[in-house]
Each structure stands twice: as C-alpha cells, then as structure tokens.
Design a protein around this motif. Structure first.
Motif, PDB file in Angstrom:
ATOM      1  N   ALA A  59      -5.449   6.923  -0.564  1.00  0.00           N
ATOM      2  CA  ALA A  59      -4.561   5.769  -0.425  1.00  0.00           C
ATOM      3  C   ALA A  59      -3.122   6.233  -0.177  1.00  0.00           C
ATOM      4  O   ALA A  59      -2.392   5.641   0.631  1.00  0.00           O
ATOM      5  CB  ALA A  59      -4.628   4.904  -1.681  1.00  0.00           C
ATOM      6  N   LEU A  60      -2.720   7.303  -0.852  1.00  0.00           N
ATOM      7  CA  LEU A  60      -1.380   7.853  -0.640  1.00  0.00           C
ATOM      8  C   LEU A  60      -1.230   8.400   0.777  1.00  0.00           C
ATOM      9  O   LEU A  60      -0.203   8.194   1.435  1.00  0.00           O
ATOM     10  CB  LEU A  60      -1.094   8.954  -1.668  1.00  0.00           C
ATOM     11  CG  LEU A  60      -0.952   8.510  -3.126  1.00  0.00           C
ATOM     12  CD1 LEU A  60      -0.852   9.730  -4.040  1.00  0.00           C
ATOM     13  CD2 LEU A  60       0.284   7.634  -3.309  1.00  0.00           C
ATOM     14  N   ILE A  61      -2.249   9.107   1.234  1.00  0.00           N
ATOM     15  CA  ILE A  61      -2.218   9.672   2.577  1.00  0.00           C
ATOM     16  C   ILE A  61      -2.087   8.565   3.626  1.00  0.00           C
ATOM     17  O   ILE A  61      -1.389   8.709   4.622  1.00  0.00           O
ATOM     18  CB  ILE A  61      -3.482  10.518   2.841  1.00  0.00           C
ATOM     19  CG1 ILE A  61      -3.456  11.783   1.972  1.00  0.00           C
ATOM     20  CG2 ILE A  61      -3.591  10.891   4.318  1.00  0.00           C
ATOM     21  CD1 ILE A  61      -4.726  12.603   2.041  1.00  0.00           C
ATOM     22  N   SER A  62      -2.743   7.420   3.364  1.00  0.00           N
ATOM     23  CA  SER A  62      -2.696   6.306   4.314  1.00  0.00           C
ATOM     24  C   SER A  62      -1.285   5.745   4.483  1.00  0.00           C
ATOM     25  O   SER A  62      -0.995   5.086   5.479  1.00  0.00           O
ATOM     26  CB  SER A  62      -3.643   5.188   3.855  1.00  0.00           C
ATOM     27  OG  SER A  62      -3.132   4.520   2.707  1.00  0.00           O
ATOM     28  N   GLN A  63      -0.430   5.999   3.511  1.00  0.00           N
ATOM     29  CA  GLN A  63       0.955   5.521   3.591  1.00  0.00           C
ATOM     30  C   GLN A  63       1.904   6.603   4.105  1.00  0.00           C
ATOM     31  O   GLN A  63       3.126   6.441   4.053  1.00  0.00           O
ATOM     32  CB  GLN A  63       1.416   5.043   2.206  1.00  0.00           C
ATOM     33  CG  GLN A  63       0.631   3.875   1.660  1.00  0.00           C
ATOM     34  CD  GLN A  63       0.657   2.675   2.589  1.00  0.00           C
ATOM     35  OE1 GLN A  63       1.711   2.316   3.121  1.00  0.00           O
ATOM     36  NE2 GLN A  63      -0.496   2.040   2.765  1.00  0.00           N
ATOM     37  N   GLY A  64       1.347   7.708   4.610  1.00  0.00           N
ATOM     38  CA  GLY A  64       2.178   8.778   5.155  1.00  0.00           C
ATOM     39  C   GLY A  64       2.971   9.518   4.112  1.00  0.00           C
ATOM     40  O   GLY A  64       4.087   9.981   4.373  1.00  0.00           O
ATOM     41  N   ILE A  65       2.386   9.653   2.924  1.00  0.00           N
ATOM     42  CA  ILE A  65       3.103  10.262   1.803  1.00  0.00           C
ATOM     43  C   ILE A  65       3.501  11.706   2.096  1.00  0.00           C
ATOM     44  O   ILE A  65       4.513  12.212   1.572  1.00  0.00           O
ATOM     45  CB  ILE A  65       2.260  10.179   0.505  1.00  0.00           C
ATOM     46  CG1 ILE A  65       3.151  10.336  -0.738  1.00  0.00           C
ATOM     47  CG2 ILE A  65       1.137  11.205   0.508  1.00  0.00           C
ATOM     48  CD1 ILE A  65       4.014   9.160  -1.028  1.00  0.00           C
ATOM     49  N   ALA A  66       2.742  12.394   2.919  1.00  0.00           N
ATOM     50  CA  ALA A  66       3.038  13.796   3.213  1.00  0.00           C
ATOM     51  C   ALA A  66       4.335  13.962   3.999  1.00  0.00           C
ATOM     52  O   ALA A  66       4.906  15.056   4.032  1.00  0.00           O
ATOM     53  CB  ALA A  66       1.878  14.424   3.982  1.00  0.00           C
ATOM     54  N   ASP A  67       4.815  12.876   4.594  1.00  0.00           N
ATOM     55  CA  ASP A  67       6.007  12.953   5.442  1.00  0.00           C
ATOM     56  C   ASP A  67       7.306  12.613   4.709  1.00  0.00           C
ATOM     57  O   ASP A  67       8.382  12.665   5.319  1.00  0.00           O
ATOM     58  CB  ASP A  67       5.862  12.011   6.643  1.00  0.00           C
ATOM     59  CG  ASP A  67       4.678  12.389   7.529  1.00  0.00           C
ATOM     60  OD1 ASP A  67       4.398  13.598   7.654  1.00  0.00           O
ATOM     61  OD2 ASP A  67       4.043  11.467   8.079  1.00  0.00           O
ATOM     62  N   VAL A  68       7.214  12.241   3.440  1.00  0.00           N
ATOM     63  CA  VAL A  68       8.433  11.838   2.732  1.00  0.00           C
ATOM     64  C   VAL A  68       9.272  13.065   2.384  1.00  0.00           C
ATOM     65  O   VAL A  68       8.758  14.169   2.205  1.00  0.00           O
ATOM     66  CB  VAL A  68       8.118  11.030   1.449  1.00  0.00           C
ATOM     67  CG1 VAL A  68       7.322   9.781   1.776  1.00  0.00           C
ATOM     68  CG2 VAL A  68       7.397  11.879   0.410  1.00  0.00           C
ATOM     69  N   ASP A  69      10.580  12.846   2.294  1.00  0.00           N
ATOM     70  CA  ASP A  69      11.477  13.916   1.864  1.00  0.00           C
ATOM     71  C   ASP A  69      11.399  14.113   0.348  1.00  0.00           C
ATOM     72  O   ASP A  69      11.493  15.238  -0.140  1.00  0.00           O
ATOM     73  CB  ASP A  69      12.914  13.578   2.263  1.00  0.00           C
ATOM     74  CG  ASP A  69      13.090  13.525   3.775  1.00  0.00           C
ATOM     75  OD1 ASP A  69      12.878  14.571   4.425  1.00  0.00           O
ATOM     76  OD2 ASP A  69      13.425  12.444   4.300  1.00  0.00           O
ATOM     77  N   TYR A  70      11.238  12.998  -0.369  1.00  0.00           N
ATOM     78  CA  TYR A  70      11.127  13.041  -1.833  1.00  0.00           C
ATOM     79  C   TYR A  70      10.099  12.017  -2.296  1.00  0.00           C
ATOM     80  O   TYR A  70      10.000  10.926  -1.734  1.00  0.00           O
ATOM     81  CB  TYR A  70      12.467  12.711  -2.508  1.00  0.00           C
ATOM     82  CG  TYR A  70      13.597  13.642  -2.147  1.00  0.00           C
ATOM     83  CD1 TYR A  70      13.752  14.873  -2.778  1.00  0.00           C
ATOM     84  CD2 TYR A  70      14.522  13.279  -1.167  1.00  0.00           C
ATOM     85  CE1 TYR A  70      14.788  15.715  -2.442  1.00  0.00           C
ATOM     86  CE2 TYR A  70      15.554  14.123  -0.809  1.00  0.00           C
ATOM     87  CZ  TYR A  70      15.691  15.346  -1.465  1.00  0.00           C
ATOM     88  OH  TYR A  70      16.710  16.185  -1.116  1.00  0.00           O
ATOM     89  N   ALA A  71       9.367  12.390  -3.335  1.00  0.00           N
ATOM     90  CA  ALA A  71       8.491  11.438  -4.022  1.00  0.00           C
ATOM     91  C   ALA A  71       8.928  11.398  -5.481  1.00  0.00           C
ATOM     92  O   ALA A  71       9.065  12.450  -6.126  1.00  0.00           O
ATOM     93  CB  ALA A  71       7.030  11.858  -3.919  1.00  0.00           C
ATOM     94  N   VAL A  72       9.156  10.200  -5.974  1.00  0.00           N
ATOM     95  CA  VAL A  72       9.643  10.025  -7.348  1.00  0.00           C
ATOM     96  C   VAL A  72       8.596   9.269  -8.152  1.00  0.00           C
ATOM     97  O   VAL A  72       8.275   8.124  -7.838  1.00  0.00           O
ATOM     98  CB  VAL A  72      10.985   9.262  -7.377  1.00  0.00           C
ATOM     99  CG1 VAL A  72      11.471   9.108  -8.821  1.00  0.00           C
ATOM    100  CG2 VAL A  72      12.019   9.974  -6.518  1.00  0.00           C
ATOM    101  N   ILE A  73       8.057   9.920  -9.181  1.00  0.00           N
ATOM    102  CA  ILE A  73       7.103   9.269 -10.081  1.00  0.00           C
ATOM    103  C   ILE A  73       7.920   8.636 -11.202  1.00  0.00           C
ATOM    104  O   ILE A  73       8.410   9.318 -12.101  1.00  0.00           O
ATOM    105  CB  ILE A  73       6.090  10.275 -10.651  1.00  0.00           C
ATOM    106  CG1 ILE A  73       5.368  11.011  -9.511  1.00  0.00           C
ATOM    107  CG2 ILE A  73       5.086   9.571 -11.553  1.00  0.00           C
ATOM    108  CD1 ILE A  73       4.495  12.163  -9.992  1.00  0.00           C
TER     109      ILE A  73
END
Length: 231
Positions: A59-73
C-alpha cells in the motif's frame, strides 16, 4: 527554499498541525492515516491525503513512498504499528525516516531498528516552556537537538544601547545573534490592538545598536545559552 516531498504517517493532533505547516511552507505533503474520517478532514490542507494501513508495504509503494525526500512516522499511541511501519519504509527504500517516540524504551527500540532521526514533541514543548519560566526575559525557546537550541530573549539591561560588537556574545558566551525583533508602532491603525507589531531586522551587523525592548534571537549550545541567561 527547496520544495520537498514529505510523507507524514499518523495524523493525530501533532500530525495534523505538522502537515498543515509543511503545506503552507510550500512542500509536497502526503498525509497517511488508517482513519478515513481523519483523512477527509485534512484533505484540503495537504497535497495528497490517503487512508491506508501504514504497515502494508504494498500500500505504501502504491503511493510512491520510495520517492519521498522524508517520511515522518508521527504515530503516538500505537508503537507496534510504528515499528512495523519503520521496517516497511526501510524495505521500500526510504532513506530519510523520522520517527516519534514517547518513552526511553521506545527510543532504544527504534535506534536498534536503525532509525537515527527520532523526536518527542511533548518533551521538547515541555522543556521549552520550562526554560521560558526559568529565565527572566526569555520569550521562547526552540530545541534543535538535545545540545543546541534557538531562543528569543529580551535584551538584558546591561546590553541596552550597546552594539552587537560591543556586547561580544560570540566570544564571551560562544553564542550567535541570528536576528533582532524590534517593536514598531503603526500610527495609521484604527484600533490600538493593531497598532503594535514587530520588525525583523534581518542579519544584524556588528554596529547594530541594541535598544530597550528589542528581542534578540540567539543560537548556541544549551550550556552556553544557560550561562548567558544566568550571568
């Protein structure tokens, strides 16, 4: 300012304010939460708002998560989900992961997972407020890390009508003057409440004179700033 692509996972009270500020600053913001009601409430304040399970790698991959500069949990109450989410983000190839923790044990666990950028907004807010109450003249404090902070302080009486060069804070206390906030009065305002404001003087020079009621914005280590405030 360079526009960044930032994913924020967990839209609670902190996350909601965080994504709004990021979006207002011009960043591309992806807001992720499993609650569709929360996502619907924030959709107009971000670039993309999506309801999904952040532990689902696909589901994360479907949102292009690999392309973000930062991911904040930014999850606050579900640490198990934070752990699984952190692992999923790493598997997706996200290089810059920031994770929220609430206890020292949670911090240790996240560090063991290889997450180096950790934050606790409640702790920082509490420490900043405590410092504001502890020192007369302090207006606000922003912790950049456990060691360094930016503070706003009303000019101490001993420095009024002295230049920045004469105050010599850089050599005496190892702290830097970032800028100065100077009170101004707008005589054209119709209401008294609107007549007073502040002017940012930009990057000050050595010959900049410090006036009464000026607010100096300082950067330095916690220990050096404390030494300055206590002197």
């Amino acid at each position: 300012m360079q526009r960044k692509k930032i994913a924020v996972i967990g839209i609670g009270s902190f996350g909601k304010l965080f994504v709004q500020y990021l979006f207002e600053d011009g960043h591309e913001v992806i807001a992720i939460d499993k609650d569709p009601v929360i996502i619907d409430s924030i959709k107009d304040s971000v670039t993309i708002a999506v309801a999904l399970d952040a532990t689902d790698e696909h589901a994360l991959i479907s949102q292009g998560i690999a392309d973000v500069d930062y991911a904040v949990i930014a999850l606050a109450d579900d640490f198990e989900t934070s752990i699984i989410c952190a692992e999923s983000l790493k598997k997706c190839g996200v290089k810059n992961i920031y994770a929220r923790y609430q206890t020292p044990l949670q911090m240790k666990v996240l560090e063991l997972l290889g997450i180096k950028d950790l934050f606790n907004p409640e702790e920082r807010a509490a420490r900043s407020m405590a410092e504001t109450f502890s020192f007369s003249g302090m207006r606000s404090s922003f912790l950049l890390s456990d060691d360094y902070s930016v503070v706003e302080v009303t000019v101490p009486k001993r420095y009024i009508n002295k230049t920045i060069a004469e105050a010599d804070l850089r050599h005496k206390y190892n702290i830097n003057v970032i800028t100065i906030k100077r009170p101004i009065t707008n005589k054209e305002s119709k209401r008294a409440s609107d007549s007073k404001g502040e002017k940012i003087l930009g990057i000050p020079h050595g010959n900049t004179l410090l006036r009464e009621d000026d607010v100096v914005v300082l950067f330095g280590s916690q220990s050096d700033i404390t030494r300055f405030l206590e002197s």
